[in-house]
Design an enzyme around this catalytic site. Structure first.
Site, PDB file in Angstrom:
ATOM      1  N   THR A  57      52.058  32.612   2.255  1.00 61.83           N
ATOM      2  CA  THR A  57      51.923  31.163   2.117  1.00 61.83           C
ATOM      3  C   THR A  57      52.287  30.815   0.674  1.00 61.83           C
ATOM      4  O   THR A  57      52.652  31.696  -0.105  1.00 61.83           O
ATOM      5  CB  THR A  57      50.472  30.728   2.370  1.00 61.83           C
TER       6      THR A  57
ATOM      7  N   THR B 230      32.641  34.547  -0.308  1.00 57.49           N
ATOM      8  CA  THR B 230      32.441  33.811  -1.556  1.00 57.49           C
ATOM      9  C   THR B 230      31.011  33.310  -1.676  1.00 57.49           C
ATOM     10  O   THR B 230      30.353  33.030  -0.668  1.00 57.49           O
ATOM     11  CB  THR B 230      33.413  32.608  -1.597  1.00 57.49           C
ATOM     12  N   ASP B 231      30.552  33.143  -2.918  1.00 61.56           N
ATOM     13  CA  ASP B 231      29.221  32.554  -3.140  1.00 61.56           C
ATOM     14  C   ASP B 231      29.172  31.090  -2.709  1.00 61.56           C
ATOM     15  O   ASP B 231      28.089  30.520  -2.559  1.00 61.56           O
ATOM     16  CB  ASP B 231      28.793  32.701  -4.607  1.00 61.56           C
ATOM     17  N   GLU B 232      30.358  30.485  -2.493  1.00 61.18           N
ATOM     18  CA  GLU B 232      30.369  29.054  -2.153  1.00 61.18           C
ATOM     19  C   GLU B 232      29.728  28.783  -0.796  1.00 61.18           C
ATOM     20  O   GLU B 232      29.379  27.646  -0.493  1.00 61.18           O
ATOM     21  CB  GLU B 232      31.800  28.507  -2.211  1.00 61.18           C
TER      22      GLU B 232
ATOM     23  N   TYR C 245      36.558  24.317   2.861  1.00 63.31           N
ATOM     24  CA  TYR C 245      36.853  25.722   2.505  1.00 63.31           C
ATOM     25  C   TYR C 245      35.615  26.583   2.711  1.00 63.31           C
ATOM     26  O   TYR C 245      35.637  27.588   3.439  1.00 63.31           O
ATOM     27  CB  TYR C 245      37.337  25.814   1.047  1.00 63.31           C
TER      28      TYR C 245
ATOM     29  N   LYS D 136      34.656  29.685   5.353  1.00 62.23           N
ATOM     30  CA  LYS D 136      34.267  31.035   4.905  1.00 62.23           C
ATOM     31  C   LYS D 136      32.904  31.402   5.501  1.00 62.23           C
ATOM     32  O   LYS D 136      32.694  32.544   5.934  1.00 62.23           O
ATOM     33  CB  LYS D 136      34.227  31.115   3.372  1.00 62.23           C
TER      34      LYS D 136
ATOM     35  N   ASN E 177      36.419  34.052  -9.781  1.00 65.46           N
ATOM     36  CA  ASN E 177      37.198  35.081 -10.480  1.00 65.46           C
ATOM     37  C   ASN E 177      38.173  34.443 -11.464  1.00 65.46           C
ATOM     38  O   ASN E 177      38.624  33.323 -11.253  1.00 65.46           O
ATOM     39  CB  ASN E 177      38.053  35.857  -9.478  1.00 65.46           C
TER      40      ASN E 177
ATOM     41  N   ASP F  20      35.775  12.544  -9.840  1.00 63.71           N
ATOM     42  CA  ASP F  20      35.140  13.809  -9.424  1.00 63.71           C
ATOM     43  C   ASP F  20      35.646  14.240  -8.038  1.00 63.71           C
ATOM     44  O   ASP F  20      36.046  13.400  -7.227  1.00 63.71           O
ATOM     45  CB  ASP F  20      33.614  13.638  -9.398  1.00 63.71           C
ATOM     46  N   ARG F  21      35.588  15.525  -7.814  1.00 61.22           N
ATOM     47  CA  ARG F  21      35.894  16.087  -6.483  1.00 61.22           C
ATOM     48  C   ARG F  21      34.813  15.627  -5.507  1.00 61.22           C
ATOM     49  O   ARG F  21      33.613  15.784  -5.810  1.00 61.22           O
ATOM     50  CB  ARG F  21      35.907  17.607  -6.620  1.00 61.22           C
ATOM     51  N   PRO F  22      35.159  15.114  -4.321  1.00 60.40           N
ATOM     52  CA  PRO F  22      34.118  14.728  -3.351  1.00 60.40           C
ATOM     53  C   PRO F  22      33.289  15.955  -2.941  1.00 60.40           C
ATOM     54  O   PRO F  22      33.857  17.031  -2.708  1.00 60.40           O
ATOM     55  CB  PRO F  22      34.910  14.200  -2.146  1.00 60.40           C
TER      56      PRO F  22
HETATM   57  P1  NAD Z   1      44.819  33.371  -2.939  1.00 61.89           P
HETATM   58  O1  NAD Z   1      44.920  31.986  -2.393  1.00 61.89           O
HETATM   59  O2  NAD Z   1      45.353  33.667  -4.311  1.00 61.89           O
HETATM   60  O3  NAD Z   1      45.550  34.405  -1.948  1.00 61.89           O
HETATM   61  C1  NAD Z   1      45.400  34.326  -0.567  1.00 61.89           C
HETATM   62  C2  NAD Z   1      46.433  35.258   0.068  1.00 61.89           C
HETATM   63  O4  NAD Z   1      46.233  35.233   1.490  1.00 61.89           O
HETATM   64  C3  NAD Z   1      47.886  34.834  -0.195  1.00 61.89           C
HETATM   65  O5  NAD Z   1      48.678  35.955  -0.491  1.00 61.89           O
HETATM   66  C4  NAD Z   1      48.305  34.209   1.138  1.00 61.89           C
HETATM   67  O6  NAD Z   1      49.709  34.321   1.387  1.00 61.89           O
HETATM   68  C5  NAD Z   1      47.477  35.014   2.123  1.00 61.89           C
HETATM   69  N1  NAD Z   1      47.221  34.307   3.386  1.00 61.89           N
HETATM   70  C6  NAD Z   1      46.758  33.039   3.539  1.00 61.89           C
HETATM   71  N2  NAD Z   1      46.662  32.756   4.856  1.00 61.89           N
HETATM   72  C7  NAD Z   1      47.041  33.866   5.535  1.00 61.89           C
HETATM   73  C8  NAD Z   1      47.141  34.194   6.902  1.00 61.89           C
HETATM   74  N3  NAD Z   1      46.831  33.317   7.865  1.00 61.89           N
HETATM   75  N4  NAD Z   1      47.546  35.442   7.237  1.00 61.89           N
HETATM   76  C9  NAD Z   1      47.883  36.350   6.275  1.00 61.89           C
HETATM   77  N5  NAD Z   1      47.822  36.080   4.963  1.00 61.89           N
HETATM   78  C10 NAD Z   1      47.399  34.856   4.595  1.00 61.89           C
HETATM   79  O7  NAD Z   1      43.291  33.758  -2.819  1.00 61.89           O
HETATM   80  P2  NAD Z   1      42.373  34.674  -3.778  1.00 61.89           P
HETATM   81  O8  NAD Z   1      41.845  33.835  -4.869  1.00 61.89           O
HETATM   82  O9  NAD Z   1      43.088  35.928  -4.090  1.00 61.89           O
HETATM   83  O10 NAD Z   1      41.159  34.973  -2.788  1.00 61.89           O
HETATM   84  C11 NAD Z   1      41.216  36.084  -1.894  1.00 61.89           C
HETATM   85  C12 NAD Z   1      39.937  36.109  -1.060  1.00 61.89           C
HETATM   86  O11 NAD Z   1      38.812  36.201  -1.929  1.00 61.89           O
HETATM   87  C13 NAD Z   1      39.731  34.861  -0.205  1.00 61.89           C
HETATM   88  O12 NAD Z   1      39.216  35.263   1.033  1.00 61.89           O
HETATM   89  C14 NAD Z   1      38.696  34.046  -0.990  1.00 61.89           C
HETATM   90  O13 NAD Z   1      37.907  33.276  -0.112  1.00 61.89           O
HETATM   91  C15 NAD Z   1      37.888  35.149  -1.650  1.00 61.89           C
HETATM   92  N6  NAD Z   1      37.247  34.803  -2.931  1.00 61.89           N
HETATM   93  C16 NAD Z   1      37.987  34.253  -3.951  1.00 61.89           C
HETATM   94  C17 NAD Z   1      37.368  33.967  -5.162  1.00 61.89           C
HETATM   95  C18 NAD Z   1      38.139  33.399  -6.326  1.00 61.89           C
HETATM   96  O14 NAD Z   1      37.536  33.038  -7.343  1.00 61.89           O
HETATM   97  N7  NAD Z   1      39.468  33.333  -6.281  1.00 61.89           N
HETATM   98  C19 NAD Z   1      36.011  34.226  -5.326  1.00 61.89           C
HETATM   99  C20 NAD Z   1      35.279  34.782  -4.256  1.00 61.89           C
HETATM  100  C21 NAD Z   1      35.932  35.075  -3.067  1.00 61.89           C
HETATM  101  P1  TYD Z   2      38.328  25.957  -8.902  1.00 66.80           P
HETATM  102  O1  TYD Z   2      39.080  26.857  -9.827  1.00 66.80           O
HETATM  103  O2  TYD Z   2      39.095  25.086  -7.952  1.00 66.80           O
HETATM  104  O3  TYD Z   2      37.285  26.874  -8.134  1.00 66.80           O
HETATM  105  P2  TYD Z   2      36.033  26.440  -7.159  1.00 66.80           P
HETATM  106  O4  TYD Z   2      36.148  25.002  -6.817  1.00 66.80           O
HETATM  107  O5  TYD Z   2      36.281  27.318  -5.980  1.00 66.80           O
HETATM  108  O6  TYD Z   2      34.790  26.761  -7.941  1.00 66.80           O
HETATM  109  O7  TYD Z   2      37.409  25.008  -9.783  1.00 66.80           O
HETATM  110  C1  TYD Z   2      36.452  25.531 -10.683  1.00 66.80           C
HETATM  111  C2  TYD Z   2      35.678  24.366 -11.269  1.00 66.80           C
HETATM  112  O8  TYD Z   2      36.578  23.574 -12.061  1.00 66.80           O
HETATM  113  C3  TYD Z   2      35.142  23.418 -10.208  1.00 66.80           C
HETATM  114  O9  TYD Z   2      33.878  22.907 -10.661  1.00 66.80           O
HETATM  115  C4  TYD Z   2      36.162  22.281 -10.168  1.00 66.80           C
HETATM  116  C5  TYD Z   2      36.655  22.224 -11.594  1.00 66.80           C
HETATM  117  N1  TYD Z   2      38.058  21.791 -11.764  1.00 66.80           N
HETATM  118  C6  TYD Z   2      38.362  20.745 -12.661  1.00 66.80           C
HETATM  119  O10 TYD Z   2      37.482  20.158 -13.317  1.00 66.80           O
HETATM  120  N2  TYD Z   2      39.668  20.372 -12.797  1.00 66.80           N
HETATM  121  C7  TYD Z   2      40.667  20.984 -12.096  1.00 66.80           C
HETATM  122  O11 TYD Z   2      41.860  20.579 -12.241  1.00 66.80           O
HETATM  123  C8  TYD Z   2      40.337  22.042 -11.199  1.00 66.80           C
HETATM  124  C9  TYD Z   2      41.406  22.736 -10.398  1.00 66.80           C
HETATM  125  C10 TYD Z   2      39.005  22.427 -11.079  1.00 66.80           C
END
Ligand code: NAD
Ligand code: TYD
Length: 340
Positions: free
Chosen positions: A38, A130-132, A155, A159, A185, A277-279
Protein backbone atom coordinates in the site's frame (compact mmCIF):
# COMPACT_ATOMS: atom_id res chain seq x y z
CA UNK A 1 17.40 -24.20 14.60
CA UNK A 2 16.44 -23.28 11.05
CA UNK A 3 12.91 -22.07 10.78
CA UNK A 4 10.75 -20.14 8.39
CA UNK A 5 8.91 -17.08 9.60
CA UNK A 6 6.12 -15.41 7.66
CA UNK A 7 6.19 -11.67 8.38
CA UNK A 8 3.19 -9.67 7.17
CA UNK A 9 3.58 -5.95 6.47
CA UNK A 10 7.35 -6.31 6.19
CA UNK A 11 7.72 -3.38 3.79
CA UNK A 12 6.35 -0.92 6.34
CA UNK A 13 8.11 0.91 9.15
CA UNK A 14 8.25 -1.68 11.95
CA UNK A 15 8.14 -4.69 9.61
CA UNK A 16 11.21 -3.59 7.64
CA UNK A 17 13.12 -2.90 10.86
CA UNK A 18 12.09 -6.35 12.12
CA UNK A 19 13.22 -8.10 8.93
CA UNK A 20 16.58 -6.32 9.08
CA UNK A 21 16.97 -7.31 12.72
CA UNK A 22 16.01 -10.96 12.10
CA UNK A 23 18.47 -11.11 9.20
CA UNK A 24 21.19 -9.95 11.56
CA UNK A 25 20.23 -11.81 14.75
CA UNK A 26 18.81 -15.06 13.30
CA UNK A 27 20.81 -15.48 10.09
CA UNK A 28 19.76 -19.12 9.60
CA UNK A 29 16.03 -18.29 9.56
CA UNK A 30 14.15 -18.04 6.29
CA UNK A 31 11.80 -15.08 5.99
CA UNK A 32 8.74 -14.75 3.77
CA UNK A 33 7.42 -11.19 3.65
CA UNK A 34 3.76 -10.86 2.64
CA UNK A 35 2.95 -7.24 1.90
CA UNK A 36 0.25 -5.56 -0.17
CA UNK A 37 2.59 -2.61 -0.88
CA UNK A 38 0.00 0.00 0.00
CA UNK A 39 1.15 3.63 0.16
CA UNK A 40 2.88 2.67 3.47
CA UNK A 41 4.80 -0.25 1.99
CA UNK A 42 8.10 0.85 0.52
CA UNK A 43 10.49 -1.68 -1.02
CA UNK A 44 13.25 0.92 -0.65
CA UNK A 45 13.06 0.14 3.09
CA UNK A 46 14.38 -3.34 2.34
CA UNK A 47 17.20 -2.82 -0.16
CA UNK A 48 19.78 -4.09 2.37
CA UNK A 49 18.05 -7.50 2.71
CA UNK A 50 16.35 -8.11 -0.63
CA UNK A 51 19.27 -10.10 -2.03
CA UNK A 52 19.74 -12.16 1.13
CA UNK A 53 19.45 -15.89 0.66
CA UNK A 54 16.34 -17.14 2.40
CA UNK A 55 14.39 -13.89 1.99
CA UNK A 56 11.28 -13.93 -0.22
CA UNK A 57 8.83 -11.14 -0.94
CA UNK A 58 5.27 -12.07 -1.79
CA UNK A 59 3.14 -9.21 -3.04
CA UNK A 60 -0.32 -9.87 -1.67
CA UNK A 61 -3.14 -8.83 0.60
CA UNK A 62 -3.65 -10.54 3.99
CA UNK A 63 -7.41 -10.22 3.58
CA UNK A 64 -7.37 -12.37 0.41
CA UNK A 65 -7.10 -16.10 1.20
CA UNK A 66 -5.52 -16.89 -2.18
CA UNK A 67 -2.74 -14.35 -1.54
CA UNK A 68 -2.06 -15.75 1.92
CA UNK A 69 -1.90 -19.27 0.47
CA UNK A 70 0.66 -18.04 -2.08
CA UNK A 71 2.77 -16.77 0.80
CA UNK A 72 2.67 -20.17 2.53
CA UNK A 73 3.49 -21.84 -0.79
CA UNK A 74 6.56 -19.59 -1.15
CA UNK A 75 8.17 -21.30 1.84
CA UNK A 76 10.25 -24.37 1.11
CA UNK A 77 8.97 -27.90 1.78
CA UNK A 78 9.66 -27.47 5.50
CA UNK A 79 6.68 -25.09 5.69
CA UNK A 80 6.19 -22.05 7.92
CA UNK A 81 6.64 -22.48 11.67
CA UNK A 82 5.88 -18.95 12.84
CA UNK A 83 3.89 -15.92 11.75
CA UNK A 84 4.52 -12.35 12.89
CA UNK A 85 1.51 -10.30 11.86
CA UNK A 86 2.17 -6.59 11.38
CA UNK A 87 0.23 -5.84 8.17
CA UNK A 88 -2.36 -3.19 8.91
CA UNK A 89 -3.68 0.19 8.00
CA UNK A 90 -1.93 2.12 10.76
CA UNK A 91 -2.64 5.86 10.64
CA UNK A 92 -5.34 7.28 12.95
CA UNK A 93 -6.00 10.37 10.78
CA UNK A 94 -6.64 8.22 7.71
CA UNK A 95 -9.06 6.05 9.72
CA UNK A 96 -11.02 9.18 10.61
CA UNK A 97 -11.34 9.99 6.88
CA UNK A 98 -12.45 6.45 6.01
CA UNK A 99 -12.81 3.46 8.32
CA UNK A 100 -13.65 0.75 5.81
CA UNK A 101 -10.10 0.04 4.54
CA UNK A 102 -9.14 -0.45 8.21
CA UNK A 103 -11.88 -3.05 8.71
CA UNK A 104 -10.78 -4.87 5.56
CA UNK A 105 -7.04 -4.95 6.28
CA UNK A 106 -7.02 -5.14 10.08
CA UNK A 107 -10.11 -7.22 10.90
CA UNK A 108 -10.78 -9.33 7.80
CA UNK A 109 -7.02 -9.61 7.18
CA UNK A 110 -6.35 -10.97 10.67
CA UNK A 111 -9.12 -13.58 10.45
CA UNK A 112 -7.94 -14.77 7.03
CA UNK A 113 -4.37 -15.01 8.29
CA UNK A 114 -5.46 -16.91 11.41
CA UNK A 115 -7.49 -19.40 9.36
CA UNK A 116 -4.68 -20.01 6.88
CA UNK A 117 -2.07 -20.21 9.63
CA UNK A 118 -4.04 -22.93 11.42
CA UNK A 119 -4.61 -24.77 8.15
CA UNK A 120 -0.86 -24.66 7.44
CA UNK A 121 0.20 -25.96 10.86
CA UNK A 122 1.80 -22.77 12.14
CA UNK A 123 3.28 -23.39 15.60
CA UNK A 124 3.38 -19.80 16.87
CA UNK A 125 1.51 -16.66 15.81
CA UNK A 126 2.52 -13.24 17.14
CA UNK A 127 -0.08 -10.55 16.61
CA UNK A 128 1.47 -7.09 16.74
CA UNK A 129 -1.12 -4.78 18.24
CA UNK A 130 -1.08 -1.40 19.92
CA UNK A 131 -1.65 0.28 23.28
CA UNK A 132 -4.28 2.40 21.52
CA UNK A 133 -6.80 -0.43 22.05
CA UNK A 134 -6.97 0.63 25.72
CA UNK A 135 -8.24 4.11 24.87
CA UNK A 136 -7.08 7.17 26.75
CA UNK A 137 -5.58 7.71 30.22
CA UNK A 138 -6.02 10.71 32.48
CA UNK A 139 -3.04 12.37 34.13
CA UNK A 140 -2.34 9.31 36.32
CA UNK A 141 -2.05 5.56 35.83
CA UNK A 142 -0.66 3.13 33.27
CA UNK A 143 -2.13 0.61 30.84
CA UNK A 144 -1.69 -2.96 32.09
CA UNK A 145 -2.70 -6.10 30.21
CA UNK A 146 -5.86 -6.13 32.37
CA UNK A 147 -6.99 -2.62 31.40
CA UNK A 148 -10.38 -2.95 29.63
CA UNK A 149 -10.32 -2.30 25.90
CA UNK A 150 -11.92 1.07 25.03
CA UNK A 151 -10.68 2.12 21.59
CA UNK A 152 -11.61 5.62 20.42
CA UNK A 153 -10.57 5.80 16.75
CA UNK A 154 -11.63 3.59 13.85
CA UNK A 155 -7.95 2.51 13.69
CA UNK A 156 -7.79 1.41 17.32
CA UNK A 157 -11.28 -0.13 17.12
CA UNK A 158 -10.16 -2.39 14.26
CA UNK A 159 -6.97 -3.30 16.12
CA UNK A 160 -9.05 -4.20 19.21
CA UNK A 161 -11.33 -6.33 17.02
CA UNK A 162 -8.31 -8.12 15.57
CA UNK A 163 -6.97 -8.78 19.08
CA UNK A 164 -10.29 -10.40 19.98
CA UNK A 165 -10.11 -12.64 16.91
CA UNK A 166 -6.62 -13.79 17.92
CA UNK A 167 -7.82 -14.41 21.47
CA UNK A 168 -10.78 -16.42 20.12
CA UNK A 169 -8.50 -18.54 17.88
CA UNK A 170 -6.50 -19.49 20.97
CA UNK A 171 -9.53 -20.12 23.20
CA UNK A 172 -11.58 -21.98 20.59
CA UNK A 173 -8.99 -23.90 18.61
CA UNK A 174 -6.08 -24.02 21.06
CA UNK A 175 -4.09 -22.10 18.43
CA UNK A 176 -0.70 -20.97 19.77
CA UNK A 177 -0.92 -17.18 19.57
CA UNK A 178 0.41 -14.21 21.55
CA UNK A 179 -0.61 -10.55 21.33
CA UNK A 180 1.76 -7.63 21.81
CA UNK A 181 0.53 -4.11 22.58
CA UNK A 182 3.20 -1.51 22.07
CA UNK A 183 3.33 2.23 22.58
CA UNK A 184 4.31 4.77 19.88
CA UNK A 185 7.43 3.83 17.91
CA UNK A 186 10.01 6.13 16.35
CA UNK A 187 13.15 5.49 14.31
CA UNK A 188 14.41 5.03 10.74
CA UNK A 189 12.05 4.27 7.83
CA UNK A 190 8.85 5.63 9.43
CA UNK A 191 6.42 7.03 6.88
CA UNK A 192 6.42 10.84 7.22
CA UNK A 193 2.72 11.11 8.03
CA UNK A 194 3.43 10.17 11.67
CA UNK A 195 4.42 12.84 14.19
CA UNK A 196 8.22 12.52 14.44
CA UNK A 197 9.21 12.02 10.78
CA UNK A 198 6.60 14.55 9.61
CA UNK A 199 7.96 17.21 11.94
CA UNK A 200 11.56 16.47 10.92
CA UNK A 201 10.70 16.60 7.22
CA UNK A 202 8.67 19.82 7.50
CA UNK A 203 11.23 21.57 9.70
CA UNK A 204 14.03 20.76 7.24
CA UNK A 205 11.98 22.40 4.46
CA UNK A 206 10.96 25.38 6.68
CA UNK A 207 7.32 24.32 6.34
CA UNK A 208 4.78 24.77 9.18
CA UNK A 209 4.69 22.06 11.87
CA UNK A 210 0.99 21.24 12.49
CA UNK A 211 0.41 20.64 16.20
CA UNK A 212 -3.08 19.33 16.97
CA UNK A 213 -5.08 21.15 19.67
CA UNK A 214 -2.97 22.37 22.60
CA UNK A 215 -0.08 19.95 21.88
CA UNK A 216 -0.22 18.63 25.44
CA UNK A 217 -1.31 15.10 24.48
CA UNK A 218 1.13 12.56 25.89
CA UNK A 219 2.61 9.53 24.14
CA UNK A 220 5.06 6.92 25.49
CA UNK A 221 7.82 6.71 22.86
CA UNK A 222 9.83 3.55 22.13
CA UNK A 223 12.70 3.17 19.66
CA UNK A 224 11.63 0.78 16.91
CA UNK A 225 14.55 -1.63 17.44
CA UNK A 226 13.55 -2.05 21.09
CA UNK A 227 10.06 -2.96 19.88
CA UNK A 228 11.53 -5.48 17.40
CA UNK A 229 13.58 -7.08 20.18
CA UNK A 230 10.42 -7.41 22.27
CA UNK A 231 8.57 -9.05 19.36
CA UNK A 232 11.42 -11.55 18.98
CA UNK A 233 11.33 -12.29 22.73
CA UNK A 234 7.58 -12.98 22.54
CA UNK A 235 8.02 -15.07 19.40
CA UNK A 236 10.66 -17.25 21.06
CA UNK A 237 9.63 -17.29 24.71
CA UNK A 238 6.11 -15.86 25.12
CA UNK A 239 3.40 -17.97 26.69
CA UNK A 240 0.59 -19.01 24.34
CA UNK A 241 -2.63 -17.04 24.78
CA UNK A 242 -0.92 -14.20 26.64
CA UNK A 243 -0.91 -10.46 25.98
CA UNK A 244 2.35 -8.53 26.47
CA UNK A 245 2.44 -4.75 26.82
CA UNK A 246 5.59 -3.13 25.42
CA UNK A 247 6.61 0.40 26.32
CA UNK A 248 9.45 2.76 26.85
CA UNK A 249 8.82 4.39 30.26
CA UNK A 250 9.26 7.49 28.17
CA UNK A 251 6.31 9.88 28.26
CA UNK A 252 6.40 13.26 26.55
CA UNK A 253 3.80 15.83 25.50
CA UNK A 254 3.76 16.27 21.72
CA UNK A 255 4.83 19.89 21.91
CA UNK A 256 8.04 18.96 23.73
CA UNK A 257 8.92 16.50 20.96
CA UNK A 258 8.26 19.17 18.34
CA UNK A 259 10.43 21.68 20.20
CA UNK A 260 13.23 19.11 20.60
CA UNK A 261 13.20 18.44 16.84
CA UNK A 262 13.30 22.16 16.03
CA UNK A 263 16.15 22.64 18.51
CA UNK A 264 18.17 19.75 17.07
CA UNK A 265 17.74 21.10 13.54
CA UNK A 266 18.45 24.72 14.54
CA UNK A 267 15.02 25.86 13.30
CA UNK A 268 12.81 28.55 14.89
CA UNK A 269 9.74 27.79 17.04
CA UNK A 270 7.81 30.19 14.80
CA UNK A 271 7.37 27.20 12.45
CA UNK A 272 4.95 25.66 14.99
CA UNK A 273 1.35 26.04 13.83
CA UNK A 274 -1.42 25.04 16.23
CA UNK A 275 -4.22 23.51 14.16
CA UNK A 276 -7.69 22.08 14.82
CA UNK A 277 -7.55 19.09 17.17
CA UNK A 278 -7.98 15.53 15.92
CA UNK A 279 -11.58 14.38 16.62
CA UNK A 280 -11.67 11.87 19.50
CA UNK A 281 -8.00 12.60 20.21
CA UNK A 282 -6.67 10.36 22.99
CA UNK A 283 -5.09 12.50 25.69
CA UNK A 284 -2.49 10.20 27.14
CA UNK A 285 -0.98 6.75 26.55
CA UNK A 286 1.45 5.16 29.00
CA UNK A 287 2.46 1.53 29.31
CA UNK A 288 3.16 -0.69 32.28
CA UNK A 289 5.63 -3.14 30.73
CA UNK A 290 6.33 -5.05 33.97
CA UNK A 291 4.96 -8.36 32.62
CA UNK A 292 7.29 -8.66 29.62
CA UNK A 293 10.20 -7.43 31.75
CA UNK A 294 9.49 -10.02 34.45
CA UNK A 295 8.56 -13.00 32.27
CA UNK A 296 10.80 -12.55 29.26
CA UNK A 297 13.60 -10.36 30.60
CA UNK A 298 13.01 -7.70 27.91
CA UNK A 299 13.86 -4.08 28.59
CA UNK A 300 14.27 -1.11 26.26
CA UNK A 301 17.97 -0.64 25.58
CA UNK A 302 17.92 2.84 24.04
CA UNK A 303 17.17 6.12 25.77
CA UNK A 304 15.21 8.89 24.12
CA UNK A 305 18.09 11.27 24.86
CA UNK A 306 20.32 9.20 22.56
CA UNK A 307 17.89 7.66 20.08
CA UNK A 308 15.87 10.78 19.16
CA UNK A 309 18.99 12.68 17.95
CA UNK A 310 20.11 9.48 16.15
CA UNK A 311 16.72 9.28 14.46
CA UNK A 312 16.87 12.93 13.40
CA UNK A 313 20.39 12.36 12.07
CA UNK A 314 19.16 9.32 10.12
CA UNK A 315 16.46 11.36 8.34
CA UNK A 316 19.05 14.07 7.62
CA UNK A 317 21.42 11.51 6.11
CA UNK A 318 18.66 9.86 4.05
CA UNK A 319 17.76 12.78 1.85
CA UNK A 320 17.07 10.59 -1.15
CA UNK A 321 14.81 8.16 0.76
CA UNK A 322 12.87 11.02 2.34
CA UNK A 323 12.51 13.04 -0.86
CA UNK A 324 11.35 9.99 -2.80
CA UNK A 325 8.73 9.20 -0.14
CA UNK A 326 7.58 12.81 0.08
CA UNK A 327 7.30 13.18 -3.69
CA UNK A 328 5.73 9.76 -4.26
CA UNK A 329 8.69 8.66 -6.42
CA UNK A 330 9.21 5.58 -4.22
CA UNK A 331 6.17 4.10 -5.98
CA UNK A 332 8.26 3.85 -9.19
CA UNK A 333 10.09 0.95 -7.60
CA UNK A 334 6.77 -0.76 -7.00
CA UNK A 335 5.42 0.08 -10.44
CA UNK A 336 8.56 -1.21 -12.15
CA UNK A 337 8.01 -4.60 -10.48
CA UNK A 338 4.25 -4.85 -10.31
CA UNK A 339 2.84 -2.32 -12.80
CA UNK A 340 1.03 0.92 -11.98
P1 NAD B 1 3.06 0.95 8.41
O1 NAD B 1 1.81 1.65 8.00
O2 NAD B 1 4.38 1.66 8.30
O3 NAD B 1 3.22 -0.41 7.56
C1 NAD B 1 2.14 -1.26 7.32
C2 NAD B 1 2.57 -2.28 6.27
O4 NAD B 1 1.48 -3.20 6.08
C3 NAD B 1 2.89 -1.66 4.90
O5 NAD B 1 4.04 -2.24 4.35
C4 NAD B 1 1.65 -2.00 4.07
O6 NAD B 1 1.93 -2.12 2.68
C5 NAD B 1 1.23 -3.33 4.69
N1 NAD B 1 -0.19 -3.63 4.52
C6 NAD B 1 -1.25 -2.81 4.77
N2 NAD B 1 -2.40 -3.45 4.48
C7 NAD B 1 -2.06 -4.70 4.06
C8 NAD B 1 -2.80 -5.82 3.64
N3 NAD B 1 -4.14 -5.81 3.57
N4 NAD B 1 -2.13 -6.95 3.30
C9 NAD B 1 -0.76 -6.98 3.34
N5 NAD B 1 -0.02 -5.94 3.72
C10 NAD B 1 -0.66 -4.81 4.08
O7 NAD B 1 2.80 0.44 9.88
P2 NAD B 1 3.82 0.28 11.12
O8 NAD B 1 3.91 1.57 11.82
O9 NAD B 1 5.04 -0.40 10.66
O10 NAD B 1 2.97 -0.70 12.05
C11 NAD B 1 3.05 -2.11 11.88
C12 NAD B 1 2.12 -2.78 12.88
O11 NAD B 1 2.49 -2.39 14.20
C13 NAD B 1 0.65 -2.41 12.71
O12 NAD B 1 -0.12 -3.56 12.91
C14 NAD B 1 0.40 -1.38 13.82
O13 NAD B 1 -0.94 -1.43 14.25
C15 NAD B 1 1.36 -1.86 14.89
N6 NAD B 1 1.87 -0.83 15.81
C16 NAD B 1 2.45 0.31 15.31
C17 NAD B 1 2.96 1.26 16.20
C18 NAD B 1 3.65 2.51 15.71
O14 NAD B 1 3.97 3.38 16.52
N7 NAD B 1 3.94 2.65 14.42
C19 NAD B 1 2.87 1.04 17.57
C20 NAD B 1 2.26 -0.14 18.04
C21 NAD B 1 1.78 -1.07 17.14
P1 TYD C 1 0.76 9.83 15.37
O1 TYD C 1 2.21 9.81 15.00
O2 TYD C 1 -0.26 9.95 14.28
O3 TYD C 1 0.51 8.54 16.26
P2 TYD C 1 -0.81 8.13 17.15
O4 TYD C 1 -1.95 9.01 16.78
O5 TYD C 1 -1.02 6.73 16.70
O6 TYD C 1 -0.39 8.28 18.58
O7 TYD C 1 0.53 11.04 16.37
C1 TYD C 1 1.24 11.13 17.59
C2 TYD C 1 0.70 12.32 18.35
O8 TYD C 1 1.00 13.52 17.62
C3 TYD C 1 -0.82 12.31 18.47
O9 TYD C 1 -1.17 12.88 19.75
C4 TYD C 1 -1.30 13.24 17.36
C5 TYD C 1 -0.18 14.25 17.26
N1 TYD C 1 0.06 14.81 15.92
C6 TYD C 1 0.11 16.21 15.75
O10 TYD C 1 -0.04 17.00 16.70
N2 TYD C 1 0.33 16.70 14.49
C7 TYD C 1 0.50 15.88 13.42
O11 TYD C 1 0.67 16.38 12.27
C8 TYD C 1 0.45 14.46 13.61
C9 TYD C 1 0.62 13.52 12.46
C10 TYD C 1 0.24 13.97 14.90
Amino acid sequence: MTRTVLVTGGAGFIGSNLIRMLSRERPDWRIVNLDALTYAGNLENLTSVEAREGYTLVHGDVSRPADVRRAFAAADSGGVQAVVHLAAESHVDRSIQSGLPFVQANVVGTQVLLDESRAHGVERFVHVSTDEVYGSLGAEGLFTEETPLAPNSPYSATKAASDMLVRAAHATHGFDACITRCSNNYGPYQFPEKLIPLMIANAREDKPLPVYGDGLQIRDWLFVEDHCEAILAVLERGRAGEVYNIGGHNEFPNIEIVRAILGALGKPESLIEYVRDRPGHDRRYAIDAAKIERELGWRPRRTFAAALPQTIAWYQSQDVWLQRVRSGAYREYYEAQYGA
